[in-house]
Write a protein that holds these residues in place. Structure first.
Motif, mmCIF file in Angstrom:
data_model
loop_
_atom_site.group_PDB
_atom_site.id
_atom_site.type_symbol
_atom_site.label_atom_id
_atom_site.label_comp_id
_atom_site.label_asym_id
_atom_site.label_seq_id
_atom_site.Cartn_x
_atom_site.Cartn_y
_atom_site.Cartn_z
ATOM 1 N N THR A 30 0.889 -1.340 0.097
ATOM 2 C CA THR A 30 0.198 0.138 0.110
ATOM 3 C C THR A 30 1.008 1.254 -0.001
ATOM 4 O O THR A 30 0.671 2.452 -0.674
ATOM 5 C CB THR A 30 -1.016 -0.196 1.215
ATOM 6 O OG1 THR A 30 -1.724 -1.165 1.394
ATOM 7 C CG2 THR A 30 -1.868 1.200 1.192
ATOM 8 N N THR A 33 2.655 1.576 -3.322
ATOM 9 C CA THR A 33 1.720 1.938 -4.487
ATOM 10 C C THR A 33 1.087 3.354 -4.501
ATOM 11 O O THR A 33 1.357 3.935 -5.431
ATOM 12 C CB THR A 33 0.424 1.096 -4.252
ATOM 13 O OG1 THR A 33 0.784 -0.393 -4.460
ATOM 14 C CG2 THR A 33 -0.604 1.501 -5.358
ATOM 15 N N ASN A 37 2.269 5.977 -7.318
ATOM 16 C CA ASN A 37 1.210 6.584 -8.285
ATOM 17 C C ASN A 37 1.369 8.125 -7.993
ATOM 18 O O ASN A 37 1.141 8.941 -8.791
ATOM 19 C CB ASN A 37 -0.126 6.289 -7.647
ATOM 20 C CG ASN A 37 -0.534 4.757 -8.372
ATOM 21 O OD1 ASN A 37 -0.905 4.679 -9.445
ATOM 22 N ND2 ASN A 37 -0.130 3.669 -7.761
ATOM 23 N N SER A 168 -1.076 -1.444 -11.015
ATOM 24 C CA SER A 168 -0.516 -1.595 -9.884
ATOM 25 C C SER A 168 -1.199 -2.142 -8.884
ATOM 26 O O SER A 168 -0.592 -3.182 -8.040
ATOM 27 C CB SER A 168 0.016 -0.174 -9.084
ATOM 28 O OG SER A 168 -0.881 0.699 -8.996
ATOM 29 N N LEU A 169 -2.546 -1.888 -8.735
ATOM 30 C CA LEU A 169 -3.586 -2.757 -7.799
ATOM 31 C C LEU A 169 -3.554 -3.991 -8.189
ATOM 32 O O LEU A 169 -3.559 -4.943 -7.490
ATOM 33 C CB LEU A 169 -5.030 -2.034 -7.828
ATOM 34 C CG LEU A 169 -5.027 -0.600 -7.361
ATOM 35 C CD1 LEU A 169 -6.443 0.078 -7.406
ATOM 36 C CD2 LEU A 169 -4.491 -0.695 -5.762
ATOM 37 N N ASP A 172 -0.554 -5.753 -7.086
ATOM 38 C CA ASP A 172 -0.489 -5.860 -5.817
ATOM 39 C C ASP A 172 -1.336 -7.270 -5.146
ATOM 40 O O ASP A 172 -0.715 -8.049 -4.382
ATOM 41 C CB ASP A 172 -1.143 -4.631 -4.998
ATOM 42 C CG ASP A 172 -0.189 -3.519 -5.101
ATOM 43 O OD1 ASP A 172 1.044 -3.612 -5.366
ATOM 44 O OD2 ASP A 172 -0.618 -2.482 -4.736
#
Length: 458
Positions: A30, A33, A37, A168-169, A172
């Motif tokens: 988290t 990320t 971003n 990216s999510l 992840d």
């Protein structure tokens, strides 16, 4: 105030470690990320600003500030340059995009940038396109300064940022799934030796096995676990051995009074008996039963005291009456003479009467079993204690058997036609040592066997 229900925690160490690894990885991802971003959004905004400044520089080449008034010079690519461009002479609007009105949101924002007088960039929320980036640039002149404001639709940049965020999510999520699966596999593999050691310890403890884990071929943590399990297995084996030993000792000690009861009953049933004979038989049986009860109480009390208060003082006993009673009540063959030699009738030992009997009686029974004609029991004070000596004129202890003399279940000659289980001498030594004394064999005694009982004084 209502509390949120707590999620049940995993019951296994593997599940808990996997959950901790998953939570740690989720927190780390988290943070990464959000940071990635944020950096990407700033990078895209700088790209947009660079493109706007380049366009402003291209438009500035068409602005003439050398005369008394700012003038826009027409060029071949004028249509392309005029798209999304505002040109100001100070705060006076000279030119605007063909599609923009003089009072729309973008024109008002461009006017504010021109009024600021210095290069600046801002993002404006419009109708269509929704987000527009505006940057201003100045064109200095001899009599005045012109301001060029350029605009750029941010939709492509925001779409790129949204795509990067979505990617990216997804990455992840995949990484978290892989982390959880790999952690479970790794922890399961790491705990497999522990599970194996647990199963082995359970199996070995049930049968009192001599096998142990040891520290070889194990990591440091498992070596420490193995050492702890080995210590527990040793204790369990000791407890099992003591339990077996106590059972054997009870069997050995109860054999003599049981034999007396059986003999008396057989003698009484052999032919009709008078009332006096029956009464005498009852007295012998009652005495033997009381002796059995005393034996059981003595051994069990000794076991409890050894487990809870091994150093507790067991009591005080006059030695002479106990030795006289033992000599009279033991089954003495007719050819054997038993002599009790206690010069000091006040001599006392620091043990309970029943315990003194249980220490001396196996030695006396053993002497009566092997003696030819005489057994002598004597007691003397010695160095703050009491020494009781039991001697016989039998064949003595074979030299080859001296090392096994006090080992449970060992006999010098199992085929000597004597009834015995090899538990009397070990029992006598263990009871004596439990109260701070000892039972030893005197190898220097010339004829027959000589056993020494050392006990604390009363």
């Amino acid at each position: 105030m209502n509390r949120l229900p707590r999620l049940p925690a995993p019951h296994t160490l593997r599940g808990r470690l996997s959950l901790v690894a998953l939570a740690t990885a989720a927190l780390l991802m988290t943070v990464l990320t959000v940071a990635f971003n944020t950096v990407m959004d700033r990078h895209l905004r700088h790209q947009a600003d660079d493109e706007l400044r380049n366009r402003a520089a291209a438009v500035a080449t068409t602005v003439d500030t050398g005369g008394p008034r700012v003038r826009v010079v027409k060029s071949v690519n004028d249509r392309l340059l005029d798209a999304n461009v505002w040109i100001y002479d100070g705060t006076r609007l000279l030119e605007r995009p063909p599609t923009a009105s003089s009072d729309d949101t973008l024109t008002r924002a461009a006017g504010r940038l021109a009024a600021g007088g210095s290069p600046f960039c801002t993002t404006v929320r419009a109708v269509n396109p929704r987000f527009v980036r505006l940057c201003s640039g100045t064109v200095p002149g001899a009599l005045g300064t012109a301001t060029v404001v350029t605009a750029l639709d941010l939709a492509p940049f925001r779409n790129s940022a949204r795509t990067v965020l979505l990617g990216s999510l997804v990455l992840d999520a995949v990484m978290l799934l892989c982390t959880y699966v790999l952690t479970r596999l790794a922890v399961g593999r790491a705990l497999r030796p522990v599970r194996t050691m647990t199963d082995q310890a359970t199996q070995w403890s049930a049968v009192g096995s001599d096998e142990r884990f040891g520290a070889a071929r194990h990591p440091v943590e498992l070596a420490r676990l193995g050492a702890s399990l080995d210590a527990l297995l040793d204790r369990i084996r000791t407890v099992l051995r003591h339990e077996q030993q106590l059972t054997g000792e009870l069997s050995h000690e109860l054999r003599t009074p049981l034999t007396r009861i059986i003999i008396e009953l057989d003698w009484w049933r052999a032919r009709p008996r008078s009332e006096a004979d029956t009464r005498a038989t009852h007295e012998v049986i009652a005495e033997a039963a009381q002796s059995m009860r005393t034996i059981c109480d003595t051994l069990l009390d000794h076991t409890r005291e050894s487990a809870h208060t091994p150093s507790a003082a067991p009591g005080t006993t006059a030695v002479a009456p106990v030795l006289d009673r033992l000599a009279q009540h033991l089954d003495t063959p007719n050819r054997i003479r038993t002599a009790v030699d206690v010069p000091d009738a006040r001599l006392e030992a620091g043990v309970a009467p029943a315990l003194l009997e249980r220490v001396v009686s196996p030695l006396l029974a053993n002497a009566l079993r092997y003696a030819r004609s005489t057994v002598t029991v004597s007691a003397r004070p010695r160095h703050g204690g009491v020494r009781i000596t039991v001697t016989d004129d039998g064949p003595g202890v074979p030299e080859a058997f001296l090392h096994d003399l006090f080992q449970p279940g060992r006999r010098a000659d199992p085929d000597d036609a004597h009834d015995g289980a090899g538990l009397g001498l070990p029992l006598a030594r263990r009871l004596a040592r439990a109260v701070g004394g000892d039972v030893t064999h005197d190898p220097g005694h010339a004829a027959g066997a000589c056993f020494l009982v050392d006990l604390p004084s009363g």
